[in-house]
Design a protein around this motif. Structure first.
Motif, PDB file in Angstrom:
ATOM      1  N   MET A  57     -20.442 -30.944  19.562  1.00  0.00           N
ATOM      2  CA  MET A  57     -19.656 -29.723  19.324  1.00  0.00           C
ATOM      3  C   MET A  57     -20.533 -28.508  19.615  1.00  0.00           C
ATOM      4  SD  MET A  57     -16.654 -28.696  18.078  1.00  0.00           S
ATOM      5  CE  MET A  57     -15.965 -27.157  17.505  1.00  0.00           C
ATOM      6  N   SER A  58     -19.985 -27.627  20.445  1.00  0.00           N
ATOM      7  CA  SER A  58     -20.761 -26.434  20.778  1.00  0.00           C
ATOM      8  C   SER A  58     -20.499 -25.320  19.773  1.00  0.00           C
ATOM      9  CB  SER A  58     -20.352 -25.908  22.149  1.00  0.00           C
ATOM     10  OG  SER A  58     -20.603 -26.879  23.124  1.00  0.00           O
ATOM     11  N   PHE A  59     -21.553 -24.646  19.421  1.00  0.00           N
ATOM     12  CA  PHE A  59     -21.402 -23.490  18.531  1.00  0.00           C
ATOM     13  C   PHE A  59     -20.788 -22.321  19.309  1.00  0.00           C
ATOM     14  CE2 PHE A  59     -23.364 -19.528  16.923  1.00  0.00           C
ATOM     15  CZ  PHE A  59     -22.706 -19.490  15.709  1.00  0.00           C
ATOM     16  N   ILE A  60     -21.270 -22.177  20.555  1.00  0.00           N
ATOM     17  CA  ILE A  60     -20.741 -21.119  21.418  1.00  0.00           C
ATOM     18  C   ILE A  60     -20.307 -21.803  22.715  1.00  0.00           C
ATOM     19  CG2 ILE A  60     -23.147 -20.488  22.020  1.00  0.00           C
ATOM     20  CD1 ILE A  60     -22.177 -17.701  22.671  1.00  0.00           C
ATOM     21  N   ARG A  61     -19.063 -21.630  23.037  1.00  0.00           N
ATOM     22  CA  ARG A  61     -18.498 -22.383  24.153  1.00  0.00           C
ATOM     23  C   ARG A  61     -18.282 -21.476  25.368  1.00  0.00           C
ATOM     24  NH1 ARG A  61     -15.276 -27.186  23.653  1.00  0.00           N
ATOM     25  NH2 ARG A  61     -15.197 -26.824  21.403  1.00  0.00           N
ATOM     26  N   TRP A  62     -18.773 -21.942  26.512  1.00  0.00           N
ATOM     27  CA  TRP A  62     -18.586 -21.177  27.741  1.00  0.00           C
ATOM     28  C   TRP A  62     -17.125 -21.196  28.154  1.00  0.00           C
ATOM     29  CZ3 TRP A  62     -21.150 -17.707  30.352  1.00  0.00           C
ATOM     30  CH2 TRP A  62     -20.647 -17.334  31.613  1.00  0.00           C
ATOM     31  N   ASP A  63     -16.676 -20.098  28.663  1.00  0.00           N
ATOM     32  CA  ASP A  63     -15.287 -19.981  29.064  1.00  0.00           C
ATOM     33  C   ASP A  63     -15.254 -19.123  30.331  1.00  0.00           C
ATOM     34  OD1 ASP A  63     -12.589 -18.426  28.885  1.00  0.00           O
ATOM     35  OD2 ASP A  63     -12.400 -20.053  27.428  1.00  0.00           O
ATOM     36  N   ASP A  64     -14.295 -19.352  31.201  1.00  0.00           N
ATOM     37  CA  ASP A  64     -14.227 -18.593  32.449  1.00  0.00           C
ATOM     38  C   ASP A  64     -14.038 -17.093  32.244  1.00  0.00           C
ATOM     39  OD1 ASP A  64     -14.708 -20.803  33.907  1.00  0.00           O
ATOM     40  OD2 ASP A  64     -12.694 -21.007  34.750  1.00  0.00           O
TER      41      ASP A  64
END
Ligand SMILES: [Fe+2]
Ligand SMILES: [Fe+2]
Length: 139
Positions: free
Chosen positions: A1-8
């Motif tokens: 689980m990512s704490f901060i998730r990359w998004d477009d």
């Protein structure tokens, strides 16, 4: 689980900066996951100091790359932009100092600060240079 998730929505479409932003996200996740996975305070101290130092160094490298390009093309909002970078570096230096003085564990506030700052800076400040640099032919 990512704490901060990359998004477009974080994309600037300037390839070097997109790669650097993604790497900053990765380092924040490494710090978060590393701290969560620690079983001893000693281990946590080592991981925190190492990963925070890496994050600071990489953030400075990234800010320097953006600022160099802004100066090359006389970007009109250079001063305000550079000031935001400086404020971030100052705050992180304080956090590192606080941690070294009292290494009892990084608080959730630190992670929230890192996550909120980077996502806000990319979407509300970096985003302003995109059309400017594109007009200069930067890819
Ligand atoms: Fe920036
Ligand atoms: Fe940036």
């Amino acid at each position: 689980m990512s704490f901060i998730r990359w998004d477009d929505r974080y994309l600037t479409h300037i390839s070097k900066f997109d790669e650097q932003h993604q790497h900053l996200f990765k380092l924040i996740n490494e710090l978060h996951n590393g701290v969560l996975a620690c079983s001893t305070l000693e281990e946590e101290k080592e991981i925190t100091k190492r990963t925070l130092a890496e994050l600071v160094t990489y953030a400075q490298e990234h800010f320097g790359a953006e600022e160099d390009l802004m100066q090359t093309y006389s970007y009109p909002q250079f001063g305000e932009h550079q000031n935001e970078h400086e404020q971030f570096c100052l705050r992180v230096s304080e956090l590192v100092h606080d941690y070294i003085t009292n290494p009892a564990g990084l608080s959730l506030d630190v992670f929230l600060f890192l996550r909120d700052w980077i996502t806000k800076h990319v979407t509300e400040t970096d985003i302003h240079y995109v059309s400017f640099f594109k007009e200069q032919g930067v890819e």
